[in-house]
Scaffold this motif. Structure first.
Motif, PDB file in Angstrom:
ATOM      1  N   MET A   1       0.755  -1.205   0.000  1.00  0.00           N
ATOM      2  CA  MET A   1       0.019  -0.136   0.037  1.00  0.00           C
ATOM      3  C   MET A   1       0.903   1.358   0.022  1.00  0.00           C
ATOM      4  SD  MET A   1      -3.200   1.299   0.069  1.00  0.00           S
ATOM      5  CE  MET A   1      -4.293  -0.016   0.732  1.00  0.00           C
ATOM      6  N   THR A   2       0.800   2.191  -0.997  1.00  0.00           N
ATOM      7  CA  THR A   2       1.241   3.401  -0.960  1.00  0.00           C
ATOM      8  C   THR A   2       0.465   4.472  -0.660  1.00  0.00           C
ATOM      9  OG1 THR A   2       2.525   2.719  -3.099  1.00  0.00           O
ATOM     10  CG2 THR A   2       2.324   5.046  -2.676  1.00  0.00           C
ATOM     11  N   HIS A   3       0.973   5.248   0.486  1.00  0.00           N
ATOM     12  CA  HIS A   3       0.461   6.398   1.340  1.00  0.00           C
ATOM     13  C   HIS A   3       0.746   7.468   0.443  1.00  0.00           C
ATOM     14  CE1 HIS A   3      -1.523   6.886   5.317  1.00  0.00           C
ATOM     15  NE2 HIS A   3      -1.821   7.857   4.324  1.00  0.00           N
ATOM     16  N   VAL A   4      -0.410   8.143   0.102  1.00  0.00           N
ATOM     17  CA  VAL A   4      -0.094   9.377  -0.563  1.00  0.00           C
ATOM     18  C   VAL A   4      -0.590  10.509   0.425  1.00  0.00           C
ATOM     19  CG1 VAL A   4      -0.535  11.136  -2.521  1.00  0.00           C
ATOM     20  CG2 VAL A   4      -0.416   8.561  -2.841  1.00  0.00           C
ATOM     21  N   VAL A   5       0.255  11.705   0.892  1.00  0.00           N
ATOM     22  CA  VAL A   5      -0.152  12.506   1.761  1.00  0.00           C
ATOM     23  C   VAL A   5      -0.166  13.711   1.271  1.00  0.00           C
ATOM     24  CG1 VAL A   5       0.418  13.472   4.153  1.00  0.00           C
ATOM     25  CG2 VAL A   5       0.805  11.050   3.681  1.00  0.00           C
ATOM     26  N   LEU A   6      -1.274  14.564   1.462  1.00  0.00           N
ATOM     27  CA  LEU A   6      -1.095  15.842   0.870  1.00  0.00           C
ATOM     28  C   LEU A   6      -1.328  16.833   1.484  1.00  0.00           C
ATOM     29  CD1 LEU A   6      -3.693  13.975  -1.543  1.00  0.00           C
ATOM     30  CD2 LEU A   6      -2.760  15.852  -2.795  1.00  0.00           C
ATOM     31  N   VAL A   7      -0.649  17.668   1.989  1.00  0.00           N
ATOM     32  CA  VAL A   7      -0.311  18.471   2.812  1.00  0.00           C
ATOM     33  C   VAL A   7      -0.922  19.979   2.634  1.00  0.00           C
ATOM     34  CG1 VAL A   7       1.529  19.636   4.219  1.00  0.00           C
ATOM     35  CG2 VAL A   7       2.127  17.549   3.170  1.00  0.00           C
ATOM     36  N   LEU A   8      -1.773  20.205   3.415  1.00  0.00           N
ATOM     37  CA  LEU A   8      -2.704  21.587   3.428  1.00  0.00           C
ATOM     38  C   LEU A   8      -2.499  22.809   3.883  1.00  0.00           C
ATOM     39  CD1 LEU A   8      -6.182  19.675   2.680  1.00  0.00           C
ATOM     40  CD2 LEU A   8      -4.437  19.726   1.240  1.00  0.00           C
ATOM     41  N   THR A   9      -2.754  23.771   3.619  1.00  0.00           N
ATOM     42  CA  THR A   9      -2.652  25.242   4.340  1.00  0.00           C
ATOM     43  C   THR A   9      -3.665  26.010   3.852  1.00  0.00           C
ATOM     44  OG1 THR A   9      -0.908  26.883   4.790  1.00  0.00           O
ATOM     45  CG2 THR A   9      -1.077  26.019   2.515  1.00  0.00           C
ATOM     46  N   PRO A  10      -4.051  26.925   4.743  1.00  0.00           N
ATOM     47  CA  PRO A  10      -5.091  27.896   4.527  1.00  0.00           C
ATOM     48  C   PRO A  10      -4.793  28.510   3.187  1.00  0.00           C
ATOM     49  CG  PRO A  10      -4.700  28.005   6.799  1.00  0.00           C
ATOM     50  CD  PRO A  10      -3.480  27.228   6.097  1.00  0.00           C
ATOM     51  N   GLY A  11      -5.987  28.704   2.096  1.00  0.00           N
ATOM     52  CA  GLY A  11      -5.727  29.409   0.983  1.00  0.00           C
ATOM     53  C   GLY A  11      -5.315  28.454  -0.272  1.00  0.00           C
ATOM     54  N   VAL A  12      -5.260  27.142   0.142  1.00  0.00           N
ATOM     55  CA  VAL A  12      -4.893  26.096  -0.819  1.00  0.00           C
ATOM     56  C   VAL A  12      -5.919  26.236  -1.961  1.00  0.00           C
ATOM     57  CG1 VAL A  12      -6.435  24.386  -0.091  1.00  0.00           C
ATOM     58  CG2 VAL A  12      -4.390  23.826  -1.231  1.00  0.00           C
ATOM     59  N   HIS A  13      -5.307  26.199  -3.317  1.00  0.00           N
ATOM     60  CA  HIS A  13      -5.901  26.115  -4.542  1.00  0.00           C
ATOM     61  C   HIS A  13      -6.544  24.736  -4.543  1.00  0.00           C
ATOM     62  CE1 HIS A  13      -5.135  30.050  -6.154  1.00  0.00           C
ATOM     63  NE2 HIS A  13      -3.718  30.053  -6.017  1.00  0.00           N
ATOM     64  N   LEU A  14      -7.971  24.824  -5.025  1.00  0.00           N
ATOM     65  CA  LEU A  14      -8.632  23.429  -5.030  1.00  0.00           C
ATOM     66  C   LEU A  14      -8.066  22.451  -6.135  1.00  0.00           C
ATOM     67  CD1 LEU A  14     -12.399  24.506  -4.795  1.00  0.00           C
ATOM     68  CD2 LEU A  14     -10.994  23.389  -3.023  1.00  0.00           C
ATOM     69  N   LEU A  15      -7.645  23.111  -7.233  1.00  0.00           N
ATOM     70  CA  LEU A  15      -7.340  22.268  -8.416  1.00  0.00           C
ATOM     71  C   LEU A  15      -5.766  21.797  -8.250  1.00  0.00           C
ATOM     72  CD1 LEU A  15      -7.816  21.054 -11.287  1.00  0.00           C
ATOM     73  CD2 LEU A  15      -7.225  23.204 -12.206  1.00  0.00           C
ATOM     74  N   ASP A  16      -4.832  22.714  -7.625  1.00  0.00           N
ATOM     75  CA  ASP A  16      -3.570  21.974  -7.037  1.00  0.00           C
ATOM     76  C   ASP A  16      -3.813  20.907  -6.183  1.00  0.00           C
ATOM     77  OD1 ASP A  16      -2.847  24.437  -8.258  1.00  0.00           O
ATOM     78  OD2 ASP A  16      -1.410  24.976  -6.574  1.00  0.00           O
ATOM     79  N   LEU A  17      -4.827  20.823  -5.499  1.00  0.00           N
ATOM     80  CA  LEU A  17      -5.116  19.792  -4.516  1.00  0.00           C
ATOM     81  C   LEU A  17      -5.858  18.636  -5.384  1.00  0.00           C
ATOM     82  CD1 LEU A  17      -5.636  18.017  -1.897  1.00  0.00           C
ATOM     83  CD2 LEU A  17      -7.544  19.555  -1.350  1.00  0.00           C
ATOM     84  N   ALA A  18      -6.864  18.997  -5.854  1.00  0.00           N
ATOM     85  CA  ALA A  18      -7.786  18.003  -6.707  1.00  0.00           C
ATOM     86  C   ALA A  18      -7.107  17.244  -7.730  1.00  0.00           C
ATOM     87  CB  ALA A  18      -9.140  18.423  -6.988  1.00  0.00           C
ATOM     88  N   GLY A  19      -6.165  18.060  -8.731  1.00  0.00           N
ATOM     89  CA  GLY A  19      -5.618  16.967  -9.559  1.00  0.00           C
ATOM     90  C   GLY A  19      -4.946  15.645  -9.304  1.00  0.00           C
ATOM     91  N   PRO A  20      -3.746  15.897  -8.266  1.00  0.00           N
ATOM     92  CA  PRO A  20      -3.196  14.724  -7.913  1.00  0.00           C
ATOM     93  C   PRO A  20      -3.987  13.943  -7.176  1.00  0.00           C
ATOM     94  CG  PRO A  20      -1.735  16.823  -7.287  1.00  0.00           C
ATOM     95  CD  PRO A  20      -3.123  17.270  -7.666  1.00  0.00           C
ATOM     96  N   ALA A  21      -5.012  14.410  -6.125  1.00  0.00           N
ATOM     97  CA  ALA A  21      -5.931  13.507  -5.626  1.00  0.00           C
ATOM     98  C   ALA A  21      -6.633  12.645  -6.540  1.00  0.00           C
ATOM     99  CB  ALA A  21      -6.732  14.387  -4.734  1.00  0.00           C
ATOM    100  N   GLN A  22      -7.282  13.439  -7.530  1.00  0.00           N
ATOM    101  CA  GLN A  22      -8.095  12.335  -8.487  1.00  0.00           C
ATOM    102  C   GLN A  22      -7.254  11.489  -9.129  1.00  0.00           C
ATOM    103  OE1 GLN A  22     -11.449  13.076  -9.078  1.00  0.00           O
ATOM    104  NE2 GLN A  22     -11.179  10.864  -9.951  1.00  0.00           N
ATOM    105  N   VAL A  23      -5.758  11.926  -9.556  1.00  0.00           N
ATOM    106  CA  VAL A  23      -4.922  10.899 -10.281  1.00  0.00           C
ATOM    107  C   VAL A  23      -4.833   9.710  -9.662  1.00  0.00           C
ATOM    108  CG1 VAL A  23      -2.730  10.364 -11.257  1.00  0.00           C
ATOM    109  CG2 VAL A  23      -4.053  12.610 -11.719  1.00  0.00           C
ATOM    110  N   PHE A  24      -4.476   9.923  -8.122  1.00  0.00           N
ATOM    111  CA  PHE A  24      -4.067   8.650  -7.395  1.00  0.00           C
ATOM    112  C   PHE A  24      -5.253   7.856  -6.643  1.00  0.00           C
ATOM    113  CE2 PHE A  24      -0.134  11.196  -7.052  1.00  0.00           C
ATOM    114  CZ  PHE A  24       0.769  10.150  -7.478  1.00  0.00           C
ATOM    115  N   SER A  25      -6.413   8.565  -6.679  1.00  0.00           N
ATOM    116  CA  SER A  25      -7.503   7.759  -6.321  1.00  0.00           C
ATOM    117  C   SER A  25      -8.315   7.260  -7.391  1.00  0.00           C
ATOM    118  CB  SER A  25      -8.610   8.936  -5.681  1.00  0.00           C
ATOM    119  OG  SER A  25      -9.077   9.786  -6.816  1.00  0.00           O
ATOM    120  N   THR A  26      -8.103   7.487  -8.781  1.00  0.00           N
ATOM    121  CA  THR A  26      -8.321   6.890  -9.759  1.00  0.00           C
ATOM    122  C   THR A  26      -7.563   5.422 -10.090  1.00  0.00           C
ATOM    123  OG1 THR A  26      -9.142   8.774 -11.131  1.00  0.00           O
ATOM    124  CG2 THR A  26      -8.599   6.900 -12.429  1.00  0.00           C
ATOM    125  N   ALA A  27      -6.309   5.699  -9.652  1.00  0.00           N
ATOM    126  CA  ALA A  27      -5.296   4.557  -9.786  1.00  0.00           C
ATOM    127  C   ALA A  27      -5.738   3.535  -8.715  1.00  0.00           C
ATOM    128  CB  ALA A  27      -3.874   5.053  -9.617  1.00  0.00           C
TER     129      ALA A  27
END
Length: 305
Positions: A1-27
């Protein structure tokens, strides 16, 4: 199992976050063992677009070298003295890399990698509006301009916003092969995938900007078996069309490549990758399916010229 940890901070851009999240969740949906977590210095994280997000303040305790940290970008980084992360979070990012893990950033997330000491002496990039600032703040970093992403010793940085998708597809291709990255991109309807500055992946990422499902199926087959002998008759039979029809469809969809030329391009780029990592020409030729190393030498010579 590979863990992908996305590190968030206030003001995060949604597409900056959603792009990688969608790729690895689709995988993960397609059978790869990925688990996603979202961490931050506080539980509520308001995005730049106004959507509130939830994050864990406790980091996963069992991160290892195969796991991945991703730092998405945030709004207005130039108006603050540095990334809005605590020293503890920056230290965790640095420690993960020191332990052999991969750390990636999207857009202004490169600032956090710089603050964590990971850009010194390494190639990196960021959004085109932030490149001068990144180079000024981290003079030992080798800021590469006008590319979608860079990778240097397990530090992977990408340009603005949507380039996080390109970065993530590249990481999938490096871990699981180009065929799996192509499958994820097709599932996401991201046909116009773009390459960064890594030539070994360019054929897969460059010749998929079309919507012909027959050609995509043949490309999937070639991507998976590019080192094997594949005749035009075999490929046509797989597509249930005549060789002439397949050639016509394939060249139209890819901008002039025949199926066998596409296979040859994959072989060449994989061979270049192997040679760049220390393989001899003879070994690389054998690994990618060339029976005669002279063929590989001729193709490399043509490309260089």
């Amino acid at each position: 199992m590979t863990h992908v940890v996305l590190v968030l901070t206030p003001g995060v851009h949604l597409l900056d976050l959603a792009g990688p999240a969608q790729v690895f969740s689709t995988a993960a949906e397609l059978g790869r063992a990925y688990r996603l977590s979202y961490v931050g210095d506080q539980e509520r994280v308001d995005s730049a677009q106004g959507l509130p997000l939830s994050a864990r303040t406790e980091w996963p305790p069992d991160l290892g070298p195969d796991d991945l940290l991703v730092v998405p970008g945030w709004r207005c980084p130039r108006r603050t003295p540095g990334p809005p992360f605590t020293d503890q979070t920056l230290a965790r990012i640095a420690a993960h890399h020191a332990a052999g893990g991969t750390v990636a950033s999207v857009c202004s997330g490169a600032q956090a990698l710089g603050e964590a000491g990971l850009l010194d002496g390494r190639r990196c990039t960021t959004h085109h509006e932030l490149q001068d600032s990144l180079a000024h703040r981290f003079p030992r970093a080798k800021v590469v301009r006008d590319v979608l992403f860079t990778t240097d010793d397990r530090v992977v940085t990408s340009a603005g916003i949507a380039s996080g998708i390109d970065l993530s597809l590249h990481l999938l291709a490096a871990r699981h092969g180009p065929a799996h990255a192509a499958q994820v991109a097709r599932n996401m309807v991201v046909y116009a995938r773009r390459n960064g500055d890594e030539p070994q992946a360019s054929a897969v990422l460059r010749y998929r900007s079309h919507l012909n499902d027959t050609v995509h199926r043949i490309q999937d087959l070639i991507d998976t078996r590019f080192a094997e002998p594949l005749t035009l008759d075999q490929l046509a039979a797989t597509a249930d069309v005549s060789p002439r029809t397949l050639t016509r469809l394939f060249t139209r969809a890819t901008g002039g490549l025949t199926p066998l030329r596409y296979q040859q391009t994959l072989r060449l780029e994989r061979a270049e990758h192997l040679i760049a990592h220390g393989a001899t020409t003879e070994t690389a030729a054998h690994e990618v399916g060339f029976t005669d190393p002279r063929m590989l030498r001729r193709l490399r010579s043509r490309t260089a010229s």
